[in-house]
Each structure stands twice: as C-alpha cells, then as structure tokens.
Design an enzyme around this catalytic site. Structure first.
Site, PDB file in Angstrom:
ATOM      1  N   LYS A   1       0.840  -1.219   0.000  1.00 24.13           N
ATOM      2  CA  LYS A   1       0.000   0.000   0.000  1.00 24.13           C
ATOM      3  C   LYS A   1       0.865   1.255   0.000  1.00 24.13           C
ATOM      4  O   LYS A   1       1.999   1.228   0.476  1.00 24.13           O
ATOM      5  CB  LYS A   1      -0.933  -0.038   1.213  1.00 24.13           C
ATOM      6  CG  LYS A   1      -0.814   1.133   2.175  1.00 24.13           C
ATOM      7  CD  LYS A   1      -1.595   1.061   3.454  1.00 24.13           C
ATOM      8  CE  LYS A   1      -0.925   1.966   4.482  1.00 24.13           C
ATOM      9  NZ  LYS A   1      -1.513   1.955   5.814  1.00 24.13           N
TER      10      LYS A   1
ATOM     11  N   ASP B   1      -4.346  -5.619  11.859  1.00 17.67           N
ATOM     12  CA  ASP B   1      -3.467  -4.448  11.953  1.00 17.67           C
ATOM     13  C   ASP B   1      -3.294  -4.073  13.419  1.00 17.67           C
ATOM     14  O   ASP B   1      -4.032  -4.574  14.286  1.00 17.67           O
ATOM     15  CB  ASP B   1      -4.072  -3.276  11.168  1.00 17.67           C
ATOM     16  CG  ASP B   1      -3.001  -2.330  10.616  1.00 17.67           C
ATOM     17  OD1 ASP B   1      -1.831  -2.446  11.015  1.00 17.67           O
ATOM     18  OD2 ASP B   1      -3.342  -1.475   9.774  1.00 17.67           O
TER      19      ASP B   1
HETATM   20  C1  R5P Z   1       0.126   2.176   9.747  1.00 14.76           C
HETATM   21  O1  R5P Z   1       1.325   2.001   9.691  1.00 14.76           O
HETATM   22  C2  R5P Z   1      -0.722   1.586  10.835  1.00 14.76           C
HETATM   23  O2  R5P Z   1      -0.330   0.303  11.172  1.00 14.76           O
HETATM   24  C3  R5P Z   1      -2.176   1.576  10.429  1.00 14.76           C
HETATM   25  O3  R5P Z   1      -2.296   0.776   9.270  1.00 14.76           O
HETATM   26  C4  R5P Z   1      -2.642   2.967  10.103  1.00 14.76           C
HETATM   27  O4  R5P Z   1      -2.262   3.866  11.103  1.00 14.76           O
HETATM   28  C5  R5P Z   1      -4.135   2.977   9.969  1.00 14.76           C
HETATM   29  O5  R5P Z   1      -4.523   4.272   9.663  1.00 14.76           O
HETATM   30  P1  R5P Z   1      -5.867   4.565   8.887  1.00 14.76           P
HETATM   31  O6  R5P Z   1      -6.966   3.833   9.587  1.00 14.76           O
HETATM   32  O7  R5P Z   1      -6.017   6.070   8.976  1.00 14.76           O
HETATM   33  O8  R5P Z   1      -5.674   4.130   7.466  1.00 14.76           O
END
Ligand code: R5P
Length: 289
Positions: free
Chosen positions: A178, A204
């Site tokens: 991504k 995540d």
């Molecule tokens: C990024 O490195 C984190 O692990 C999360 O994927 C990210 O902070 C998620 O952010 P959002 O929900 O704004 O896409």
C-alpha cells in the site's frame, strides 16, 4: 479499563481530584497516601493525545513528589508512536521524545500493548513490558469458525503481526503493498497471496481513519474474496472512520478496549484486554514470570 483491572486484582482504585485552571492548564491532586507504595497509573494517549499525555506527566510528577516507591505507567495505547523515525527531512521522532518526557518525569517502568513498532521499547532506558492482544483477538476470530480463510496484512508494517495471527489460527497468509497518499487516503498497489474464494481476516495494530482497512477490503473483493473481517488492537476511529467502516464490505470488526469507545456499532465488537493488563501488573508486582 482501570476499574476492570482493579476488579481482577481485587484492589480499589486510587483517587485523584482533577481541577483544571480556567485557561485549561491541567491541575490535579492525588487523594490517597502513596508514600512508599508501588503505584500503577493508567492513562491511554488517545482521543485528545496532547492533553492526556500532559495529564500523565503531571500525575507522575505528583506521585514522585508524594514519595511513591515506584511509578509504573500503564499505557494501553502508546500515542505518538507512528513517528518513530525520520522518514522525511526536518521531521521529529515523537516516540523517542515521549519516552524521554516520561522518564524525566520520574517513571520507573512502562506497561503497554502492541506498540506501532516493537523497537520503540528500546527508546526507553527503563523496563518496558510490551503486551500483545493477539490471543484475545484470535479467540474472538476463532468464534467465527472460519474454514477456508486467509489472514491479510494491509501494509508492510503489519506483516509480522498478521503472520503470527495466521500461524495461531492455522490460516493462509497474504499481504498488501500500500501507499499512503495523505492522512485520509491510501492506494493499494497489489495483493501478494491468494484471496480468491476465501474469507479474509485483515489484521493491523490500529485503525485510525479506517482508510487502510477499507481499501484493503475493497482490493480483496475485487480479487474475488468471500467474506471480509478485521481485527486490530487500537481503535482510534477518527475522521469519519466509523461511518467508513459501517458502509464498507467488512462484515465484522474486532477491536480491543485500549482506547475508550462508547458508540454502539453493530459490526464492531469490542474485546477486553483488561485481564491481560491485570495479569501483567500482578506478575510485575510479585516478581513472577
Ligand atoms: C500504519 O502504519 C498503521 O499500522 C495503520 O495501518 C494505520 O495507522 C491505519 O490508519 P488509517 O486507519 O487512517 O488508514
């Protein structure tokens, strides 16, 4: 969370009187005698991170000046951790700054959960107990009784975590390449691994705006995935995240209670990590493994 931990440990919560000044400077008083005590002070750095961080520093200062024997900060969500390196010129490393501030304030130890990057532990020169919500989230996912499924890391930073979930749940593993365009938008380049005809569990460490999870879910659907689920530790859920997740193709979302979340959202299930923290505090206090 603090009440739940105290209940598990059969302890009463200590009392603090908060009385901010009219100009919003934080001010407080510890109401119990803590002289010679091991004190565990719980504060999560989310919601209004600047305010809660300052409040935590002030609580530590008050405890130190009240002659507490040791002060352990229990920080379920360690905010400011995403800036853990200089990825552009002239940017701060806030994770290190916060570690310094906490230590200078008088902290003896930190207990936290699923840091954005585990090497942040090394930013401290005091002991850090880095807990994980993996077992609690895996137990919740197991209740779905999935058969043909793949655990998906929605970005490269989530690989290690998602792989450990896949191993625990005996599922396949896939990942997404991504790119973040801005704070609210992410672009999926490609999915590495096979999601076609399979249920997908996206794993995540946190969900902030929900863009990462929703883009990952859409990309999986385009590749012919069956049902999509998500599990993460920290539900920051800002900037329309709840609406974005509600509208998305994600069927069910499991998140922990490291960040307070009051709303009732049918597809979001909060699973408690209170016992994980209580067990850690018990072990620390009794010097047990
Ligand atoms: C990024 O490195 C984190 O692990 C999360 O994927 C990210 O902070 C998620 O952010 P959002 O929900 O704004 O896409």
């Amino acid at each position: 969370m603090a009440s739940e931990i105290a209940t598990h440990l059969k302890l009463n919560l200590g009392n603090i009187h908060f009385e901010p000044f009219p100009d919003h400077e934080s001010s407080l008083q510890i109401l119990d005698n803590v002289r010679g005590s091991d004190v565990f002070v719980l504060q999560t750095i989310a919601g209004n991170p600047d305010h809660f961080l300052m409040e935590l520093l002030i609580m530590i200062d008050a405890l130190k000046r009240a002659s507490a024997k040791s002060i352990t900060a229990v920080i379920p969500y360690f905010g400011y951790a995403r800036q853990d390196r200089k990825d552009k010129p002239r940017t701060p490393i806030t994770a290190k700054l916060i570690a310094n501030l906490l230590t200078v304030a008088g902290l003896s130890r930190v207990v936290t959960m699923d840091l954005h990057a585990s090497q942040i532990e090394g930013f401290f020169d005091i002991p850090v107990d880095h807990l994980t919500a993996r077992l609690v989230l895996c137990h919740a996912i197991e209740r779905l009784n999935l058969k043909n499924f793949v655990v998906l890391a929605p970005d490269l930073g989530a690989i290690k975590k998602a792989r450990s979930f896949a191993e625990h749940l005996h599922g396949d593993f896939a990942l997404i390449d991504k790119r973040r365009i801005d704070t609210q938008t992410v672009e999926v380049y490609s999915i590495i691994g096979d999601v076609s005809g399979k249920d997908v569990v996206i794993v995540d460490d946190m969900c902030s705006t929900g863009s990462t999870l929703v883009s990952a879910a859409e990309a999986c659907k385009e590749k012919g995935a069956n049902k999509i689920y998500a599990a993460f530790t920290h539900g920051i859920l800002v900037g329309g995240a709840v609406e974005r997740l509600e509208k998305s193709s994600i069927e069910k979302i499991f998140m922990t209670n490291t960040v307070p979340f009051e709303k009732k959202v049918s597809k979001i299930e909060s699973v408690s990590v209170g016992k994980v923290f209580a067990d850690a505090i018990h072990s620390i206090h009794n010097s047990e493994f």
